[in-house]
Design a protein around this motif. Structure first.
Motif, mmCIF file in Angstrom:
data_model
loop_
_atom_site.group_PDB
_atom_site.id
_atom_site.type_symbol
_atom_site.label_atom_id
_atom_site.label_comp_id
_atom_site.label_asym_id
_atom_site.label_seq_id
_atom_site.Cartn_x
_atom_site.Cartn_y
_atom_site.Cartn_z
ATOM 1 N N GLU A 25 25.859 -5.991 -22.650
ATOM 2 C CA GLU A 25 26.984 -5.320 -22.336
ATOM 3 C C GLU A 25 28.079 -5.714 -22.667
ATOM 4 O O GLU A 25 28.897 -4.893 -22.994
ATOM 5 N N ARG B 203 24.592 -0.316 -26.144
ATOM 6 C CA ARG B 203 23.833 0.492 -25.160
ATOM 7 C C ARG B 203 22.494 0.201 -24.760
ATOM 8 O O ARG B 203 21.532 -0.091 -25.709
ATOM 9 N N TYR C 251 18.372 -2.950 -25.842
ATOM 10 C CA TYR C 251 19.864 -2.577 -26.145
ATOM 11 C C TYR C 251 20.139 -2.579 -27.606
ATOM 12 O O TYR C 251 19.335 -3.234 -28.661
#
Length: 188
Positions: free
Chosen positions: A149, A154, A175
């Motif tokens: 993050e 994402r 991610y």
């Protein structure tokens, strides 16, 4: 064959190739159960670290699927290895690479993983021509979730009970970031 420009220096770290002299440092974290639990494998023995180190020091061409680059992470001014970042060429045709990191728990909470992963991601996009960079991690690995993050990646998927770790079903997050997103995020 793509030439990988190492070492890479960040504000606090040097990312370099592993050498045979790194055996004690590598085994110091790869041999820990608390490190291995998020890697879906048992801790590495010293002999397994010797074998792994020989492969890491030799490197790969970064041209075909499954070629990888494993960099040792050292605080500036120190020879000791506190962790590593891995780039694996998942698809040469689609220019997709997987990124991962493993650090000695004694060096947790200092931002080293984020700093080293950010530098490695930049190398992947700018120097290795990666289009899409992704990370797969155990959902219980909250430290790595935070690293993803902080990197601006994402969350694309939540794979439920997709791997068996001893007697525990593990779930994973995926991610990712695209090269254009990475470039735009760095420009801000």
């Amino acid at each position: 064959m793509t030439e990988v420009p190492l070492p890479v220096r960040t504000e606090r770290l040097v990312l370099r190739r592993f050498t045979p002299d790194d055996l004690d440092d590598l085994h110091a974290y790869q041999g820990l159960p608390e490190v291995a639990r998020f890697l879906y494998r048992p801790p590495l023995t010293r002999e397994q670290c010797v074998q792994s180190l020989a492969r890491r020091a030799a490197g790969t061409a970064w041209a075909e699927d499954d070629d990888d680059l494993v960099v040792a992470v050292c605080p500036i001014g120190e020879e000791r290895v506190v962790g590593e970042v891995v780039l694996k060429l998942a698809s040469a045709r689609a220019r997709q690479a997987e990124i991962g990191w493993v650090f000695h728990p004694a060096y947790g909470g200092r931002g080293y993983a984020t700093e080293a992963a950010s530098a490695t991601a930049s190398l992947a996009f700018a120097d290795l021509g990666v289009h899409r960079l992704f990370a797969r991690l155990d959902v219980l690995n909250t430290g790595s979730v935070r690293v993803c993050e902080r990197l601006g990646m994402r969350r694309e998927a939540h794979l439920v009970e997709n791997d068996l770790d001893g007697g525990r079903w593990g779930s994973e997050y995926v991610y990712a970031a695209l090269a254009r997103e990475w470039k735009a995020g760095r420009a801000q």
